[in-house]
Design a protein around this motif. Structure first.
Motif, PDB file in Angstrom:
ATOM      1  N   SER A  52       1.227  -0.980  -0.075  1.00  0.00           N
ATOM      2  CA  SER A  52       0.458  -0.050  -0.059  1.00  0.00           C
ATOM      3  C   SER A  52       0.768   1.527  -0.210  1.00  0.00           C
ATOM      4  O   SER A  52       0.362   2.275   0.175  1.00  0.00           O
ATOM      5  N   ARG A  53       2.016   1.051   0.083  1.00  0.00           N
ATOM      6  CA  ARG A  53       3.014   2.095  -0.347  1.00  0.00           C
ATOM      7  C   ARG A  53       3.049   3.281  -1.105  1.00  0.00           C
ATOM      8  O   ARG A  53       3.316   4.330  -1.322  1.00  0.00           O
ATOM      9  N   GLY A  54       2.299   2.969  -2.357  1.00  0.00           N
ATOM     10  CA  GLY A  54       2.803   2.843  -3.627  1.00  0.00           C
ATOM     11  C   GLY A  54       3.926   3.611  -4.519  1.00  0.00           C
ATOM     12  O   GLY A  54       4.154   3.476  -5.281  1.00  0.00           O
ATOM     13  N   LYS A  55       4.702   2.356  -3.866  1.00  0.00           N
ATOM     14  CA  LYS A  55       6.776   2.552  -4.478  1.00  0.00           C
ATOM     15  C   LYS A  55       6.262   1.319  -5.235  1.00  0.00           C
ATOM     16  O   LYS A  55       6.980   0.924  -6.097  1.00  0.00           O
ATOM     17  N   VAL A  56       5.035   0.691  -6.053  1.00  0.00           N
ATOM     18  CA  VAL A  56       5.262  -0.411  -6.959  1.00  0.00           C
ATOM     19  C   VAL A  56       3.744  -0.370  -7.738  1.00  0.00           C
ATOM     20  O   VAL A  56       2.675  -0.184  -7.281  1.00  0.00           O
ATOM     21  N   ASP A  57       3.281  -0.780  -8.947  1.00  0.00           N
ATOM     22  CA  ASP A  57       2.123  -0.565  -9.999  1.00  0.00           C
ATOM     23  C   ASP A  57       2.198  -1.519  -9.973  1.00  0.00           C
ATOM     24  O   ASP A  57       1.030  -1.359 -10.890  1.00  0.00           O
ATOM     25  N   VAL A  58       2.284  -3.147 -10.115  1.00  0.00           N
ATOM     26  CA  VAL A  58       2.183  -4.353 -10.527  1.00  0.00           C
ATOM     27  C   VAL A  58       3.117  -4.922  -9.334  1.00  0.00           C
ATOM     28  O   VAL A  58       3.768  -5.239  -9.402  1.00  0.00           O
ATOM     29  N   VAL A  59       1.753  -5.877  -8.354  1.00  0.00           N
ATOM     30  CA  VAL A  59       2.566  -7.127  -7.954  1.00  0.00           C
ATOM     31  C   VAL A  59       2.062  -8.418  -8.105  1.00  0.00           C
ATOM     32  O   VAL A  59       0.297  -8.267  -8.594  1.00  0.00           O
ATOM     33  N   VAL A  60       2.562  -9.257  -8.624  1.00  0.00           N
ATOM     34  CA  VAL A  60       2.740 -10.620  -9.458  1.00  0.00           C
ATOM     35  C   VAL A  60       3.413 -11.100  -8.100  1.00  0.00           C
ATOM     36  O   VAL A  60       4.345 -11.576  -6.926  1.00  0.00           O
ATOM     37  N   THR A  61       2.201 -12.369  -7.773  1.00  0.00           N
ATOM     38  CA  THR A  61       2.157 -13.757  -7.095  1.00  0.00           C
ATOM     39  C   THR A  61       1.547 -14.366  -7.702  1.00  0.00           C
ATOM     40  O   THR A  61       0.525 -15.048  -8.257  1.00  0.00           O
ATOM     41  N   ASP A  62       1.811 -16.000  -6.848  1.00  0.00           N
ATOM     42  CA  ASP A  62       0.620 -17.084  -6.890  1.00  0.00           C
ATOM     43  C   ASP A  62      -0.292 -16.737  -6.569  1.00  0.00           C
ATOM     44  O   ASP A  62      -0.668 -16.363  -5.465  1.00  0.00           O
ATOM     45  N   GLY A  63      -2.205 -17.635  -6.963  1.00  0.00           N
ATOM     46  CA  GLY A  63      -2.831 -17.283  -6.262  1.00  0.00           C
ATOM     47  C   GLY A  63      -2.672 -17.468  -4.728  1.00  0.00           C
ATOM     48  O   GLY A  63      -4.129 -16.708  -4.506  1.00  0.00           O
ATOM     49  N   PHE A  64      -2.780 -18.191  -4.517  1.00  0.00           N
ATOM     50  CA  PHE A  64      -2.202 -19.106  -2.798  1.00  0.00           C
ATOM     51  C   PHE A  64      -2.551 -17.452  -2.267  1.00  0.00           C
ATOM     52  O   PHE A  64      -3.348 -17.101  -1.570  1.00  0.00           O
ATOM     53  N   SER A  65      -1.041 -17.225  -2.605  1.00  0.00           N
ATOM     54  CA  SER A  65      -0.727 -16.155  -1.404  1.00  0.00           C
ATOM     55  C   SER A  65      -1.369 -14.658  -1.697  1.00  0.00           C
ATOM     56  O   SER A  65      -1.362 -14.228  -1.255  1.00  0.00           O
ATOM     57  N   GLY A  66      -1.639 -14.761  -3.205  1.00  0.00           N
ATOM     58  CA  GLY A  66      -2.155 -13.702  -3.450  1.00  0.00           C
ATOM     59  C   GLY A  66      -3.400 -13.400  -2.697  1.00  0.00           C
ATOM     60  O   GLY A  66      -4.175 -12.716  -2.510  1.00  0.00           O
ATOM     61  N   ASN A  67      -4.800 -14.352  -2.874  1.00  0.00           N
ATOM     62  CA  ASN A  67      -5.720 -14.566  -2.481  1.00  0.00           C
ATOM     63  C   ASN A  67      -6.023 -13.622  -0.938  1.00  0.00           C
ATOM     64  O   ASN A  67      -6.546 -13.277  -0.323  1.00  0.00           O
ATOM     65  N   ILE A  68      -4.622 -14.755   0.244  1.00  0.00           N
ATOM     66  CA  ILE A  68      -4.363 -14.595   1.540  1.00  0.00           C
ATOM     67  C   ILE A  68      -3.384 -12.748   1.567  1.00  0.00           C
ATOM     68  O   ILE A  68      -4.455 -12.282   2.176  1.00  0.00           O
ATOM     69  N   ALA A  69      -3.494 -12.291   0.787  1.00  0.00           N
ATOM     70  CA  ALA A  69      -2.348 -11.366   1.753  1.00  0.00           C
ATOM     71  C   ALA A  69      -3.751  -9.868   0.961  1.00  0.00           C
ATOM     72  O   ALA A  69      -3.788  -8.901   1.460  1.00  0.00           O
ATOM     73  N   LEU A  70      -4.769 -10.492  -0.278  1.00  0.00           N
ATOM     74  CA  LEU A  70      -6.029  -9.937  -0.468  1.00  0.00           C
ATOM     75  C   LEU A  70      -6.503  -9.205   0.291  1.00  0.00           C
ATOM     76  O   LEU A  70      -7.363  -8.583   1.022  1.00  0.00           O
ATOM     77  N   LYS A  71      -6.456 -10.674   1.245  1.00  0.00           N
ATOM     78  CA  LYS A  71      -8.301 -10.811   2.324  1.00  0.00           C
ATOM     79  C   LYS A  71      -8.071 -10.702   3.717  1.00  0.00           C
ATOM     80  O   LYS A  71      -8.242  -9.520   4.244  1.00  0.00           O
ATOM     81  N   THR A  72      -6.495  -9.913   4.121  1.00  0.00           N
ATOM     82  CA  THR A  72      -5.873  -9.679   5.058  1.00  0.00           C
ATOM     83  C   THR A  72      -5.757  -8.464   5.061  1.00  0.00           C
ATOM     84  O   THR A  72      -6.030  -7.366   5.849  1.00  0.00           O
ATOM     85  N   ALA A  73      -5.557  -7.243   3.368  1.00  0.00           N
ATOM     86  CA  ALA A  73      -5.605  -5.844   3.194  1.00  0.00           C
ATOM     87  C   ALA A  73      -6.766  -6.134   3.441  1.00  0.00           C
ATOM     88  O   ALA A  73      -7.254  -4.668   3.830  1.00  0.00           O
ATOM     89  N   GLU A  74      -8.100  -6.524   3.261  1.00  0.00           N
ATOM     90  CA  GLU A  74      -9.373  -5.812   3.925  1.00  0.00           C
ATOM     91  C   GLU A  74      -9.752  -6.083   5.025  1.00  0.00           C
ATOM     92  O   GLU A  74     -10.159  -5.112   5.512  1.00  0.00           O
ATOM     93  N   GLY A  75      -9.277  -6.866   5.767  1.00  0.00           N
ATOM     94  CA  GLY A  75      -9.604  -7.074   6.735  1.00  0.00           C
ATOM     95  C   GLY A  75      -8.842  -6.346   7.799  1.00  0.00           C
ATOM     96  O   GLY A  75      -9.058  -5.467   8.530  1.00  0.00           O
TER      97      GLY A  75
END
Length: 339
Positions: A212-235
């Motif tokens: 969320s710091r604004g220092k990257v435009d595209v973050v690439v990961t696998d769907g397992f880690s990405g979904n966890i990261a997304l839900k953590t950020a939303e929470g």
């Protein structure tokens, strides 16, 4: 027919989108009686919408395998087939994500050079632009080639939807050092470092606390880690807003402080509102499919429609194809030279 509010939110979003762009045209796929009743509540321009009756719809709890068997008669399946047949440029749904992915992948197939499609979405940041993140759940396990393909697709999405000429791309990892991470991440990083000719700037690894710091435009990961990261950020976003609500209602003094802080809190609310970032995209298919959050209101749906329209007008599928062709050509040339 999907989402918490069904046709009400979808057509409300359509009305908002048409106010800012009268050139849009809509094919409304669903139960004709319910859709027409909602359609009549709005003063839409003549010729801006037509209804395609679908006798069935897919439930939010339905398994993708069940949805696939009923795709031909459901609103979701018929909407995706409209893209396949050329009757629509893009499909938008707020329904069952797993079913939408399964039906879209079977009907549209993956683009040449793409092994697996990915789910991409925009995350709010402190920077000038939101951050594109993918994959967010379509693929739990990915090899280095998958991650490279995701980088190409995510960068094309950033250029198309956000207008960033040369997006900064990073791989999500447990550290920023080159020696950290899985073999797949290290191999993908090596391939991306060599692909400086592509229209994005690969900048190594990033950790989850930097999203969320604004220092990257595209973050690439696998769907397992990405979904966890997304839900953590939303929470975390919900936690912060709920904590502030509790703090500002705990006493008369805090209520007075709330009155003084209201403009700043409104800015925070707008920045964290998921409706302002709505519109996840299945990238890598021979056709455009956009997923709206099930709880999205009319504003959120309008934003998702805007994402779909920008991708169509900027021909994102062609851009992804061109970048992949360029990557494969260089890889082939390097292979010949090595031999």
């Amino acid at each position: 027919m999907g989402g918490d509010a069904g046709p009400a939110a979808m057509l409300g979003g359509m009305a908002r989108a048409l106010k800012s762009d009268r050139s849009l045209r809509f094919l409304l796929v669903g139960d004709e009686a319910r859709v027409r009743a909602e359609l009549e509540r709005h003063a839409f321009p003549a010729g801006s919408a037509e209804i395609l009756h679908a006798p069935d719809s897919i439930e939010s709890s339905e398994k993708p395998s069940q949805a696939l068997r009923r795709a031909r008669t459901t609103s979701m399946g018929m909407a995706i087939n409209a893209v396949k047949d050329g009757a629509a440029h893009a499909a938008l749904s707020a329904g069952n994500t797993g079913a939408l992915m399964a039906i879209a992948k079977l009907a549209l197939r993956t683009m040449p050079g793409i092994d697996r499609p990915a789910l991409a979405a925009l995350l709010p940041t402190l920077g000038e632009h939101d951050c594109v993140m993918l994959d967010l759940g379509a693929n739990t396990e990915c090899d280095a080639q998958n991650l490279v393909q995701f980088a190409v697709m995510g960068a094309a999405y950033s250029r198309t939807v956000q207008g960033i000429r040369r997006p900064r791309v990073k791989l999500l990892n447990i550290g920023t050092e080159e020696l950290k991470g899985t073999d797949e991440l290290k191999d993908a990083a090596a391939l991306l470092r060599e692909a400086s000719y592509l229209p994005f700037a690969f900048d190594g690894f990033t950790e989850g606390d930097q999203l969320s710091r604004g220092k990257v435009d595209v973050v690439v990961t696998d769907g397992f880690s990405g979904n966890i990261a997304l839900k953590t950020a939303e929470g975390t976003a919900r936690f912060v807003t709920d904590l502030l609500k509790r703090a500002f209602t705990s006493s008369l003094r805090s209520k007075a402080g709330f009155a003084l802080s209201k403009p700043a809190l409104h800015m925070l609310k707008v920045h964290l509102d998921p409706n302002n970032h709505n519109g996840a995209v299945f990238l890598g298919l021979n056709g455009l499919v956009v997923k709206s959050h099930g709880s999205a209101n009319a504003k959120g749906v309008a934003n998702a429609i805007g994402v779909a329209a920008r991708m169509v007008r900027n021909d994102i599928t062609r851009k992804i194809g061109d970048d992949l062709d360029n990557f494969r050509a260089h890889a082939f040339a390097n292979g010949q030279a090595a031999e």
